[in-house]
Design an enzyme around this catalytic site. Structure first.
Site, PDB file in Angstrom:
ATOM      1  N   GLN A  35       0.829  -1.200   0.000  1.00  0.00           N
ATOM      2  CA  GLN A  35       0.000   0.000   0.000  1.00  0.00           C
ATOM      3  C   GLN A  35       0.867   1.255   0.000  1.00  0.00           C
ATOM      4  O   GLN A  35       0.549   2.244  -0.658  1.00  0.00           O
ATOM      5  CB  GLN A  35      -0.920  -0.001   1.222  1.00  0.00           C
ATOM      6  N   GLU A  36       1.974   1.208   0.724  1.00  0.00           N
ATOM      7  CA  GLU A  36       2.839   2.385   0.846  1.00  0.00           C
ATOM      8  C   GLU A  36       3.645   2.650  -0.420  1.00  0.00           C
ATOM      9  O   GLU A  36       3.766   3.802  -0.848  1.00  0.00           O
ATOM     10  CB  GLU A  36       3.795   2.191   2.033  1.00  0.00           C
TER      11      GLU A  36
END
Length: 476
Positions: free
Chosen positions: A304-305
């Site tokens: 996600q990052e």
């Protein structure tokens, strides 16, 4: 109380009449210290699912456990193949069947009040021509789990549509059936509409193309002659969990995060699981050994990052695979934020620090979801949001409530009163929900770490039933 007693007496008369017709006598009402609540169910993500650690989860499993706690009795589950439930219900050796069932499949069965509303849909592979009308089912073969509402729906349609064939599958669960569809071993699957978004996380190539039925209820089956007192208690229990928000919270736990990812997101993630993850997995494994956090959750957070790009950099100068700020990296002793190993280990430690800073009696998985939100906006903003939650009579320890409160951090009427100032709390909510979905996909596609991990406070693994640290296991 008098009204309830009168209702129980009336139902008892009906029960005696039913027994006179040859139906089996139901099991006695379960009482503490004398008898378990006996429940029939079937395998599936929404009914009864055992993960690799032996922990059990499922929306109906959670509901049954809550009901049993209210009765003050243990539960004994009998997990049956899909087509076996009706036969077992007929012999009377049970109290209820909680297996994502609908009234009307078996006319003899009495049921509790509706829990959810749903309908049947047709799933097919994205590469096949989408069907847009029921008439196009002519000459087609549709697979469904045996004994389900979907199988009954196809049988009804067979009387109207020439050449329509049904194959009832009496083993496995709906994901197994849909994976066969994704591999194009079969062409069509009849499935429950409520499961479509969940299924897309595992089989992104499927398409829900055609409604097959009207609206239907999901309810517990009580058999032909349920115990009268038990039936009344079930009705009161369902009324209560509807009014106090328990049902909504459980529904959010299983469905709340599955409607955000798009097909392209899932397909890209699945491709990188095969190509990129093997190069990084040893670092994620070491992060689990150091922190006790399931390595697949750390990997979902990293995806996600940064999409597992060790050189990722944002306009705010957060950098690396775990997108650490310079301040956080210095605090954690990171010499090079672009080094994948340093970034992963530091990011996992940072998440654990935030989680351990939250109240230890906060239930899981809420404590972990809130910690991930804090990873995004910082622990100061997270604590500010929890304070706002208390002021607004929300539960600051419940993700169900806090996902509504966190976006308020971007509104002047709230952040102007806070020392921590403004924060994009809405982005934190989206981040958590996406990570929950990516984690679900990884659990299905990547094995757990089998190397023994020394006991530590607050070990995290997002599956199964909640328990006490160390070795805590959380429901997804």
């Amino acid at each position: 109380m008098a009204r309830i007693n009168n209702l129980v007496a009336f139902l008892a008369i009906l029960t005696l009449a039913a027994c006179d017709r040859g139906w089996p006598v139901p099991l006695p009402y379960p009482t503490p210290g004398k008898q378990n609540l006996v429940v029939l169910t079937r395998p599936g993500p929404l009914t009864y699912q055992v993960d690799e650690s032996g922990s059990i989860s499922g929306l109906e499993y959670d509901l049954v456990k809550a009901f049993a706690e209210e009765l003050g009795v243990p539960v004994k589950f009998h997990v049956l193949a899909p087509g076996e439930i009706s036969r077992q219900l007929r012999n009377g050796s049970y109290h209820i069947a909680a297996a994502w069932l609908s009234p009307g499949i078996n006319p003899e069965m009495q049921t509790g009040p509706p829990l959810f509303r749903t309908h049947d849909i047709l799933a097919q592979h994205e590469a096949s021509l989408p069907l847009t009308s029921l008439e196009q089912l002519s000459g087609k073969t549709v697979h469904a789990l045996a004994g389900t509402r979907q199988a009954a729906t196809i049988r009804q349609l067979m009387g109207k549509i020439p050449g329509l064939q049904l194959v009832e599958v009496g083993h496995g669960d709906v994901i197994d059936l849909l994976e066969a569809l994704g591999e194009q071993k079969i062409s069509y699957v009849a499935m429950d509409s409520e499961f479509a978004d969940v299924a897309n996380q595992y089989v992104p190539s499927l398409r829900a193309t055609l409604p097959l039925s009207g609206d239907a209820a999901i309810a517990w089956w009580l058999g032909p002659v349920p115990d009268p007192e038990l039936k009344v208690r079930i009705e009161a229990f369902i009324e209560k969990i509807r009014s106090d928000g328990t049902l909504a919270r459980l529904e959010e736990r299983y469905f709340g995060h599955v409607r955000r990812l798009q097909q392209d997101d899932i397909e890209k993630f699945l491709a990188h699981i095969k190509t990129t993850l093997p190069k990084l997995s040893k670092h994620f494994h070491d992060a689990e050994r150091q922190t006790g956090i399931d390595w697949r959750l750390i990997a979902a957070l990293a995806w996600q990052e940064s999409h597992w790009d060790p050189f990722a950099t944002s306009y705010t100068n957060v950098r690396g695979l775990m997108m650490l700020t310079e301040e956080t990296a210095d605090r954690l002793g990171v010499s090079n934020r672009l080094d994948p190993r340093e970034s992963i280990l530091a990011g996992a430690r940072y998440l654990n620090l935030i989680r351990n800073g939250l109240p230890h009696d906060m239930p899981e998985p809420d404590r972990t979801w809130l910690a991930i939100a804090g990873y995004n906006i910082g622990p100061g903003h997270l604590n500010a949001a929890r304070t706002i939650g208390k002021q607004l009579n929300a539960d600051p320890g419940a993700w169900y409530d806090m996902k509504r409160i966190l976006p308020l951090l971007a509104k002047p009427q709230y952040y102007k009163r806070l020392i921590s100032g403004r924060a994009r709390g809405g982005e934190a909510v989206i981040m958590v929900e996406n990570i929950r979905s990516y984690y679900d996909i990884l659990v299905r596609n990547a094995p757990p770490l089998t190397t023994a991990i020394p006991p530590m406070e607050g070990k995290i693994g997002i599956s199964g039933s909640s328990g006490e640290a160390p070795g805590i296991k959380l429901r997804r």
